[in-house]
Design a protein around this motif. Structure first.
Motif, PDB file in Angstrom:
ATOM      1  N   ILE B 549     -48.489 -40.582 -31.384  1.00 57.47           N
ATOM      2  CA  ILE B 549     -47.213 -41.102 -30.907  1.00 57.47           C
ATOM      3  C   ILE B 549     -47.459 -41.817 -29.593  1.00 57.47           C
ATOM      4  N   VAL B 550     -46.764 -42.931 -29.442  1.00 60.27           N
ATOM      5  CA  VAL B 550     -46.839 -43.681 -28.195  1.00 60.27           C
ATOM      6  C   VAL B 550     -45.410 -43.843 -27.693  1.00 60.27           C
ATOM      7  N   VAL B 551     -45.151 -43.435 -26.473  1.00 56.79           N
ATOM      8  CA  VAL B 551     -43.820 -43.595 -25.895  1.00 56.79           C
ATOM      9  C   VAL B 551     -43.975 -44.326 -24.576  1.00 56.79           C
ATOM     10  N   ILE B 552     -43.258 -45.427 -24.443  1.00 61.81           N
ATOM     11  CA  ILE B 552     -43.312 -46.162 -23.177  1.00 61.81           C
ATOM     12  C   ILE B 552     -41.894 -46.313 -22.640  1.00 61.81           C
ATOM     13  N   HIS B 553     -41.704 -45.844 -21.428  1.00 65.54           N
ATOM     14  CA  HIS B 553     -40.390 -45.852 -20.813  1.00 65.54           C
ATOM     15  C   HIS B 553     -40.202 -47.072 -19.928  1.00 65.54           C
ATOM     16  N   GLU B 554     -39.029 -47.657 -20.044  1.00 60.67           N
ATOM     17  CA  GLU B 554     -38.575 -48.724 -19.164  1.00 60.67           C
ATOM     18  C   GLU B 554     -39.536 -49.898 -19.033  1.00 60.67           C
ATOM     19  N   PRO B 555     -39.882 -50.500 -20.167  1.00 60.99           N
ATOM     20  CA  PRO B 555     -40.667 -51.730 -20.050  1.00 60.99           C
ATOM     21  C   PRO B 555     -39.783 -52.824 -19.442  1.00 60.99           C
ATOM     22  N   ASP B 556     -40.415 -53.775 -18.869  1.00 60.75           N
ATOM     23  CA  ASP B 556     -39.689 -54.916 -18.314  1.00 60.75           C
ATOM     24  C   ASP B 556     -39.019 -55.646 -19.478  1.00 60.75           C
ATOM     25  N   LYS B 557     -37.667 -55.701 -19.465  1.00 59.80           N
ATOM     26  CA  LYS B 557     -36.939 -56.249 -20.612  1.00 59.80           C
ATOM     27  C   LYS B 557     -37.263 -57.710 -20.857  1.00 59.80           C
ATOM     28  N   SER B 558     -37.614 -58.401 -19.766  1.00 63.57           N
ATOM     29  CA  SER B 558     -37.897 -59.826 -19.934  1.00 63.57           C
ATOM     30  C   SER B 558     -39.193 -60.039 -20.706  1.00 63.57           C
ATOM     31  N   VAL B 559     -40.084 -59.028 -20.685  1.00 60.43           N
ATOM     32  CA  VAL B 559     -41.332 -59.153 -21.439  1.00 60.43           C
ATOM     33  C   VAL B 559     -41.125 -58.662 -22.867  1.00 60.43           C
ATOM     34  N   GLY B 560     -40.303 -57.629 -23.013  1.00 58.19           N
ATOM     35  CA  GLY B 560     -40.058 -57.094 -24.351  1.00 58.19           C
ATOM     36  C   GLY B 560     -39.734 -55.630 -24.275  1.00 58.19           C
ATOM     37  N   TYR B 561     -39.045 -55.150 -25.311  1.00 61.13           N
ATOM     38  CA  TYR B 561     -38.726 -53.728 -25.270  1.00 61.13           C
ATOM     39  C   TYR B 561     -38.732 -53.064 -26.639  1.00 61.13           C
ATOM     40  N   TYR B 562     -38.935 -53.813 -27.706  1.00 60.08           N
ATOM     41  CA  TYR B 562     -38.913 -53.177 -29.018  1.00 60.08           C
ATOM     42  C   TYR B 562     -40.133 -52.296 -29.214  1.00 60.08           C
ATOM     43  N   GLY B 563     -39.873 -51.163 -29.868  1.00 60.03           N
ATOM     44  CA  GLY B 563     -40.947 -50.206 -30.116  1.00 60.03           C
ATOM     45  C   GLY B 563     -42.164 -50.840 -30.737  1.00 60.03           C
ATOM     46  N   ALA B 564     -41.922 -51.740 -31.666  1.00 59.75           N
ATOM     47  CA  ALA B 564     -43.040 -52.368 -32.361  1.00 59.75           C
ATOM     48  C   ALA B 564     -43.862 -53.235 -31.428  1.00 59.75           C
TER      49      ALA B 564
END
Lengths: 400, 668
Positions: B549-564
């Motif tokens: 499992i990979v969980v990433i919190h609060e990515p920069d929305k301008s770069v992307g945020y979809y799990g895939a």
């Protein structure tokens, strides 16, 4: 060697007690030395033991030599020795050695041998002989106080004044021993009270002077005051440290003690090999050891009384008591300090403490007692005609 | 006054009696000290002169599954200098050679140390710091330096030893390896494996009674320790350092790329539940990432779409739906009460089967399925989830496991919306490891295995405790259901419409589910809306070997945020690299390629290596690796700058080797 043994004269019981105490002294001295070696970092425990052995052998040499001197000679000897002693005392005091600002001029070092020597011990013995001589001299006279001032009290006070600045307790003990001897020698009690008063006044003056002009000369007034204060003061003081350690030593000793060399408190008690040796002895050998030691000193006292009793001359009696009682008295003072019956003094336990040359002075006194215990029977056989005759030394025994 | 013998005698008796009384007083006081105050002084003696000393045991080592060291205790030395104890002549004579030696050992200039030493001497500094944290060999070297070799008293050398915990892997898995600290009150702070297995690693303290002697020293009493110290056991963990390394770097790269707040990766062996890698990286104020908190175990959050798997399994088990049941996605927006459930694809997916709804991760389809399927008996739904052990903590030995949240109808917070919300992973909370445990159970055809971090406790080569696979639930669902959802998870990656299709690679297979959960959605401000991107699954798709499992919190929305996009690539790169290392690749045909260039290079290297040199050879044009090995075999010290092939060599061809100490190669 056989000759030496054959020539041992005098009270065999005193010889035995002294020998026993001397032999026993090796144990506490050796035990205490381990700490000395560790803390001071000088010498080895064996070295300390050897030094003690040598001092004791020499001490026995002194006893042997002195006890061969006929008792009557000491009269004259004291007259010769007293001025010498006073000069030595002046010399000692003039050195002005200080320990932390306090006068500690108690020792002079003997040139060549490199041994330091506490002059007050010698002075004490000489002074007692001198007083005994004086009391013998006046035994048949009705003396006035004025008449006794110059021949008796001037020398006494001179000696005391010279000892006092550096060593109050020794001066006080000598003073009380002189008073005691005078009391025994029949010196009028009313005069003694007067002298006691004078002594106290002198002491007060001395203390006041020392307090008023602390820089005038180095003195130990502050040490005395603090020691006496800490004795009366129930609160903890710096000086109580030693006493507390001594009491811990006594309390942990129990009935039979921890065993030779197993003292713990020797590591913390300053002067564990001299001033507080009695506490260490009880820690290692218990109440039994402590009582036995006490018994030996009391036995020594008993023999001194016996010897004094048996001596035919008044001088002999007073001489024996004059030099003998201080030994026992000093021993009791030392023990009393360890159990906090008495303020801390610097008195050693005679014949046990590794006090160095002070034990020689004890030996000197023992030698004198033994000399006085020698039965004069042989001499009378050889003929008393020689008194005042062939032997030029006989002049020493004359009525001077 | 006429003194008579009798007078003397009578007076003497008085005096003797007085002395005798004095003696008795002394003896009475003696006895009273022993009896009356005895207890007090004996206690004082006890208190002042004896003390129980503890002897610290050596802490055991922590190993990875193949026996590589993860944590071990080593001695470190701090060297100080007593500038006062050294006598003037020794100091004058040795200060320069000593500085030279120090410079050589420690890397700063000789003049720096000269100045340091002279200044210490001038300031009468008896405790001047020379160097910290020297290892044993450096310390042994320093001890033999000029002046220092004269010892502490003449040479002024002061050495302090301390035992520190070293992590040979450095920052990798630092948090999972963890530490254990004890404060002065005996309370332990336990983190990670070190904390979890502290009981084994710690050992027991020895005890020794010591007696105080002069100078503040203590000497031991008696020959033996009262309690012998017992060294701690070694603990072999399940961590595989290769996988850990892969996971760490894959996660780090992605976090940096997406400027995310923090993230975690867990890799678990499917059959046994052994955790092979666990990486937790958080961002510092400077934007660097390091192992901060154990997010994998401690952070319970709303899982979002990854929870659709749990719902699908529940619904299939309860026969609420079938994978072929068709649901209308209502143009991507379904209104329930006053709430709207939206799909990520604007306009929705039309009427699709539940299977496709899972593959495209349709929120509306799932909300409708669960809401409609269970609205008359919500208890049944929650009970089903509970039977799958969703609501329980895993009971890990590591402290601080996050609590899952699963509301029961009637609980505070339960509402008519709850079913629809839970359908796509809200109003529930789980930790990444708990989610992974569920996914792993599916990969295992329903057998839920407890994640495990420890394999064995050892004392030298003797096994003290072995740890076997632990099963939480022998079967959380029927084999058929498991097979069905496994197929769907495979489709997530393989099918073109699957949310994870971008991760697809023809060379290896994997299966999983994406999840993009909103975080802080209570706020209406769209800027404050944050995302949690997840990818959970296993690989290979058939006969899974590892779950991850990979969980990433609060990515920069301008770069992307979809799990895939955010978490998927980490999963893929972990899977790919493990795949490449795993014996399973034997099944994959990799065409044998003959690389003529490579062979040529090797021949050239081999020829060079066989020659015996007295002079420096020409290594220009050779690959850096080959050049270094040739030169080092000649006994030269080689320094390499850059990558690639040798462009320049600092010492030219033909120089006598014996005259050369070091050669610098510049690569391009």
């Amino acid at each position: 060697m056989l000759d030496l043994v054959r020539n041992i004269k005098g009270d065999k019981a005193i010889w035995a007690v002294v020998a026993l105490l001397a032999l026993f002294s090796f144990l506490p001295v050796y035990s205490a030395s381990s700490n000395l070696v560790y803390v001071v970092g000088k010498g080895t425990t064996m070295g300390h033991l050897m030094k003690h052995a040598i001092l004791l052998v020499l001490g026995f040499g002194i006893i042997y030599g002195i006890h061969r001197i006929p008792t009557r000679y000491f009269k004259g000897l004291s007259l010769i020795a007293l001025p010498i002693v006073i000069v030595l005392l002046v010399f000692t005091l003039a050195q002005g050695t200080t320990i932390g600002g306090a006068n500690a001029s108690r020792w002079i070092s003997v040139p060549l041998v490199g041994i330091s020597f506490q002059t007050s011990n010698l002075a004490s013995v000489v002074l007692m002989i001198y007083v005994a001589r004086y009391l013998t001299k006046i035994k048949d006279q009705n003396i006035t106080f004025k008449e006794s001032i110059v021949p008796l009290w001037v020398p006494v006070f001179l000696v005391l004044i010279l000892i006092l600045p550096a060593n109050f307790s020794t001066a006080a003990i000598i003073f009380s021993m002189v008073l005691l001897l005078c009391f025994l020698g029949g010196y009028p009690i009313k005069y003694l009270l007067g002298i006691l008063g004078t002594g106290l006044v002198c002491l007060t003056l001395f203390i006041l002077m020392a307090k008023a002009f602390p820089d005038l000369f180095p003195n130990r007034v502050d040490t005395w005051v603090s020691r006496i204060e800490s004795f009366w003061n129930p609160e903890d003081t710096e000086a109580d440290y030693q006493i507390e350690k001594a009491k811990i030593a006594i309390a942990t000793g129990g009935i039979v003690g921890k065993g030779a060399g197993k003292s713990v408190q020797k590591n913390f008690l300053p002067q564990s090999s001299s001033d507080f040796i009695y506490a260490i002895i009880i820690e290692e050998y218990g109440l039994l050891g402590g009582f036995a030691l006490m018994f030996f000193y009391l036995f020594l006292l008993f023999r001194i009384v016996v010897v004094a009793n048996a001596n035919p001359t008044i001088f002999g009696k007073l001489l024996v008591l004059g030099v003998g009682l201080p030994i026992v008295f000093q021993a009791l003072i030392n023990m009393a300090v360890a159990v906090e019956l008495f303020p801390v003094t610097g008195q050693t336990l005679p014949l046990i403490s590794s006090g160095g040359t002070s034990s020689w002075m004890t030996c000197l006194a023992i030698g004198i007692i033994l000399s006085a215990s020698v039965k004069e029977t042989k001499k009378t056989k050889r003929g008393t005609s020689r008194i005042g005759g062939d032997n030029p030394l006989e002049v020493l025994s004359g009525q001077l | 006054m006429a003194v008579k013998d009798k007078h003397i005698l009578t007076r003497l008796y008085v005096v003797t009696a007085g002395l005798f009384l004095f003696a008795i007083a002394v003896m009475v006081k003696l006895v009273s000290i022993q009896l009356v105050d005895g207890e007090k002084y004996r206690d004082l003696a006890q208190e002042r002169t004896t003390k129980m000393f503890t002897i610290a045991p050596n802490r055991g080592n922590l190993y990875s599954d193949d026996g590589s060291l993860l944590a071990t205790s080593v001695s470190r030395y701090t060297v100080r200098f007593d500038a006062l104890t050294v006598d003037a002549e020794d100091f004058k004579e040795n200060v320069v050679p000593l500085s030279d030696a120090l410079a050589k050992l420690l890397g700063k200039s000789s003049s720096h140390y000269q100045q340091l030493l002279r200044k210490a001497r001038e300031n009468k500094n008896r405790y001047a710091l020379i160097a910290r944290n020297l290892d044993y060999s450096e310390y042994m070297a320093a001890k033999e330096f000029p002046l220092f070799r004269m010892g502490p008293y003449k040479g002024g050398l002061i050495v302090e030893q301390k035992t520190v915990r070293e992590h040979p892997l450095g920052k990798i898995a630092e948090r999972s390896v963890g530490y254990e600290r004890v404060d002065e009150n005996g309370y332990y702070t336990r983190v990670g494996l070190e904390g979890a297995f502290g009981e084994f690693l710690r050992g027991t303290e020895g005890k020794r009674l010591k007696q105080k002697i002069a100078k503040g020293q203590w000497k031991p009493i008696g020959q033996d320790n009262i309690v012998e110290p017992k060294d701690g056991y070694d603990v072999i963990s399940t961590i595989d350092i290769n996988i850990q390394d892969i996971a760490h770097h894959a996660l780090l790269k992605q976090l940096e790329h997406y400027q995310a707040d923090h993230g975690t990766v867990i890799v678990m062996e499917t059959k046994t539940g052994e955790v092979k890698a666990i990486s937790n990286l958080g961002r510092t104020a400077e934007g660097k990432y390091y192992e901060r908190l154990n997010y994998a175990i401690g952070e319970s959050h709303e899982p979002g779409s990854t929870f659709k798997l749990m719902n699908l399994v529940a619904a299939l088990e309860d026969k609420v739906i079938d994978t072929s049941s068709v649901v209308d996605t209502e143009k991507g927006s379904w209104r329930i009460y006053n709430h709207r459930v939206r799909d990520s694809k604007h306009g929705g997916y039309g009427k699709i089967s539940i299977a496709k709804a899972f593959e495209v991760s349709s929120n509306t389809a799932f909300a409708k399925m669960i809401h409609n399927g269970y609205k008359h008996a919500p208890e049944k739904y929650v009970n089903r989830l509970m039977s799958m052990n969703i609501h329980n903590e895993l009971g890990l030995p590591i402290k601080g496991e996050g609590k899952p949240i699963l509301r029961y109808p009637g609980d505070k917070g339960w509402s008519g919306l709850s079913l629809a919300q839970m359908a796509y992973g809200y109003e529930v909370a789980m930790t990444p490891l708990q989610v992974l445990t569920f996914y792993n159970a599916i990969a295992n055809d329903g057998e839920m295995v407890k994640p495990r971090l420890i394999k064995e406790v050892r004392e030298w080569d003797r096994t003290i405790l072995g740890f076997e696979k632990e099963v939480i639930e022998a079967s959380i669902c029927s084999k058929e259901t498991a097979a069905q959802v496994k197929g769907l998870m495979k489709n997530v990656v393989e099918k073109k419409h699957g949310t994870g299709h971008r991760l697809y690679s023809p060379n290896f297979s994997m299966a999983g589910k994406t999840g993009t959960a909103q975080k802080d959605y209570v706020s209406k401000d769209p800027d404050k809306l944050k995302y949690i991107s997840t990818f959970a699954g296993y690989f290979p798709a058939e006969n899974p070997k590892y779950s991850c499992i990979v969980v990433i919190h609060e990515p920069d929305k301008s770069v992307g945020y979809y799990g895939a996009d955010v978490s998927g690539p980490v999963f893929k790169s972990v899977a790919q690299k493990i795949y490449a290392n795993s014996p399973l690749i034997d099944e994959v045909e990799i065409p044998e390629q003959v690389d003529t260039k490579l062979d040529g290079n090797f021949q050239k290297y081999y020829a060079e290596a066989q020659k015996k040199y007295n002079k420096v050879p020409n290594v220009k044009g050779m690959s850096g690796m080959d050049a270094v090995s040739i030169l080092e075999n000649l006994g030269l010290q080689v320094e390499v700058r850059g990558n690639g092939k040798v462009k320049k060599q600092s010492i030219s061809q033909g120089t006598d080797i014996n005259k050369v100490e070091k050669i610098v190669l510049e690569l391009s």
